[in-house]
Design a protein around this motif. Structure first.
Motif, PDB file in Angstrom:
ATOM      1  N   UNK A  65     -15.761 -39.721   9.694  1.00  0.00           N
ATOM      2  CA  UNK A  65     -15.574 -39.720  11.143  1.00  0.00           C
ATOM      3  C   UNK A  65     -14.218 -40.347  11.461  1.00  0.00           C
ATOM      4  N   UNK A  66     -13.733 -40.177  12.671  1.00  0.00           N
ATOM      5  CA  UNK A  66     -12.391 -40.682  12.998  1.00  0.00           C
ATOM      6  C   UNK A  66     -12.219 -42.176  12.741  1.00  0.00           C
ATOM      7  N   UNK A  67     -13.295 -42.948  12.810  1.00  0.00           N
ATOM      8  CA  UNK A  67     -13.194 -44.393  12.560  1.00  0.00           C
ATOM      9  C   UNK A  67     -12.897 -44.706  11.088  1.00  0.00           C
ATOM     10  N   UNK A  68     -13.023 -43.711  10.226  1.00  0.00           N
ATOM     11  CA  UNK A  68     -12.701 -43.899   8.810  1.00  0.00           C
ATOM     12  C   UNK A  68     -11.211 -43.708   8.526  1.00  0.00           C
ATOM     13  N   UNK A  69     -10.461 -43.277   9.514  1.00  0.00           N
ATOM     14  CA  UNK A  69      -9.025 -43.063   9.326  1.00  0.00           C
ATOM     15  C   UNK A  69      -8.327 -44.388   9.042  1.00  0.00           C
ATOM     16  N   UNK A  70      -7.541 -44.409   7.988  1.00  0.00           N
ATOM     17  CA  UNK A  70      -6.855 -45.638   7.583  1.00  0.00           C
ATOM     18  C   UNK A  70      -6.027 -45.342   6.347  1.00  0.00           C
ATOM     19  N   UNK A  71      -5.220 -46.306   5.952  1.00  0.00           N
ATOM     20  CA  UNK A  71      -4.619 -46.270   4.624  1.00  0.00           C
ATOM     21  C   UNK A  71      -5.614 -46.933   3.675  1.00  0.00           C
ATOM     22  N   UNK A  72      -5.923 -46.238   2.601  1.00  0.00           N
ATOM     23  CA  UNK A  72      -6.885 -46.728   1.625  1.00  0.00           C
ATOM     24  C   UNK A  72      -6.142 -47.233   0.390  1.00  0.00           C
ATOM     25  N   UNK A  73      -6.572 -48.404  -0.087  1.00  0.00           N
ATOM     26  CA  UNK A  73      -5.964 -49.046  -1.249  1.00  0.00           C
ATOM     27  C   UNK A  73      -7.025 -49.313  -2.303  1.00  0.00           C
ATOM     28  N   UNK A  74      -6.699 -49.084  -3.556  1.00  0.00           N
ATOM     29  CA  UNK A  74      -7.542 -49.607  -4.614  1.00  0.00           C
ATOM     30  C   UNK A  74      -6.942 -50.934  -5.077  1.00  0.00           C
ATOM     31  N   UNK A  94      -6.263 -54.403 -21.209  1.00  0.00           N
ATOM     32  CA  UNK A  94      -6.649 -54.260 -22.608  1.00  0.00           C
ATOM     33  C   UNK A  94      -8.146 -53.998 -22.751  1.00  0.00           C
ATOM     34  N   UNK A  95      -8.909 -54.260 -21.692  1.00  0.00           N
ATOM     35  CA  UNK A  95     -10.332 -53.941 -21.714  1.00  0.00           C
ATOM     36  C   UNK A  95     -10.759 -53.576 -20.297  1.00  0.00           C
ATOM     37  N   UNK A  96     -12.055 -53.414 -20.073  1.00  0.00           N
ATOM     38  CA  UNK A  96     -12.532 -52.982 -18.750  1.00  0.00           C
ATOM     39  C   UNK A  96     -13.164 -54.120 -17.969  1.00  0.00           C
ATOM     40  N   UNK A  97     -12.833 -55.363 -18.339  1.00  0.00           N
ATOM     41  CA  UNK A  97     -13.432 -56.520 -17.688  1.00  0.00           C
ATOM     42  C   UNK A  97     -12.689 -56.869 -16.398  1.00  0.00           C
ATOM     43  N   UNK A  98     -12.832 -56.012 -15.407  1.00  0.00           N
ATOM     44  CA  UNK A  98     -12.230 -56.268 -14.109  1.00  0.00           C
ATOM     45  C   UNK A  98     -13.065 -55.591 -13.030  1.00  0.00           C
ATOM     46  N   UNK A  99     -13.004 -56.154 -11.858  1.00  0.00           N
ATOM     47  CA  UNK A  99     -13.660 -55.580 -10.687  1.00  0.00           C
ATOM     48  C   UNK A  99     -12.659 -54.678  -9.981  1.00  0.00           C
ATOM     49  N   UNK A 100     -13.135 -53.521  -9.545  1.00  0.00           N
ATOM     50  CA  UNK A 100     -12.307 -52.618  -8.754  1.00  0.00           C
ATOM     51  C   UNK A 100     -12.879 -52.514  -7.353  1.00  0.00           C
ATOM     52  N   UNK A 101     -12.032 -52.597  -6.385  1.00  0.00           N
ATOM     53  CA  UNK A 101     -12.468 -52.486  -5.004  1.00  0.00           C
ATOM     54  C   UNK A 101     -11.580 -51.511  -4.250  1.00  0.00           C
ATOM     55  N   UNK A 102     -12.145 -50.901  -3.247  1.00  0.00           N
ATOM     56  CA  UNK A 102     -11.403 -50.064  -2.314  1.00  0.00           C
ATOM     57  C   UNK A 102     -11.363 -50.775  -0.961  1.00  0.00           C
ATOM     58  N   UNK A 103     -10.158 -50.899  -0.447  1.00  0.00           N
ATOM     59  CA  UNK A 103      -9.940 -51.465   0.882  1.00  0.00           C
ATOM     60  C   UNK A 103      -9.330 -50.389   1.776  1.00  0.00           C
ATOM     61  N   UNK A 104      -9.421 -50.612   3.054  1.00  0.00           N
ATOM     62  CA  UNK A 104      -8.729 -49.738   3.997  1.00  0.00           C
ATOM     63  C   UNK A 104      -8.163 -50.584   5.122  1.00  0.00           C
ATOM     64  N   UNK A 105      -7.102 -50.072   5.709  1.00  0.00           N
ATOM     65  CA  UNK A 105      -6.470 -50.770   6.814  1.00  0.00           C
ATOM     66  C   UNK A 105      -5.988 -49.766   7.840  1.00  0.00           C
ATOM     67  N   UNK A 106      -6.536 -49.874   9.026  1.00  0.00           N
ATOM     68  CA  UNK A 106      -6.113 -49.040  10.141  1.00  0.00           C
ATOM     69  C   UNK A 106      -5.074 -49.806  10.953  1.00  0.00           C
TER      70      UNK A 106
END
Length: 125
Positions: free
Chosen positions: A86-95, A28-40
């Motif tokens: 770079x190849x070390x960035x390969x992963x599944x990315x989640x918001x 209902x508003x924008x009062x939340x934190x958003x993060x990006x995670x990744x998992x290889x």
């Protein structure tokens, strides 16, 4: 219900760029934190970037200077621009998004986040 839907993953050569987007609905508003995670494969889920309700961004050391997180509250989207991959960035990315806390005090802790997207694969070769 809050829903997060990622898009923009894919395959890219080393040195290339990708832009991930996360469409957010149900708040209902924008009062939340958003993060990006990744998992290889075989590794723990890692927080790479976050942006709080005031637009202040945080980054993991491994991506600082290469990744940029931004949010558009009017359009309910959060983006992650990834450069110099770079190849070390390969992963599944989640918001991920918090419940009703706009700060990102503990943004690298997955347990702080109530809502998750389905994930999008990023492959760097």
């Amino acid at each position: 219900d809050v829903q997060l839907v990622e898009s923009g993953g894919g395959s890219v050569q080393a040195g290339g760029s990708l832009r991930l987007s996360c469409a957010v609905s149900g708040y209902t508003d924008s009062n939340y934190c958003m993060s990006w995670f990744r998992q290889a494969p075989g590794k723990e889920r890692e927080g790479v970037a976050a942006i709080d309700s005031d637009g202040i961004a945080s980054y993991a050391d491994s991506v600082k200077g290469r990744y940029t997180v931004s949010r558009d509250n009017a359009n309910n989207t959060v983006n992650l621009m990834m450069n110099s991959l770079n190849p070390e960035d390969s992963a599944v990315y989640y918001c991920a998004a918090t419940g009703d806390d706009g700060s990102c005090r503990d943004w690298q802790n997955p347990r702080e986040f109530s809502y998750w997207g389905q994930g999008t694969q990023v492959t760097v070769s």
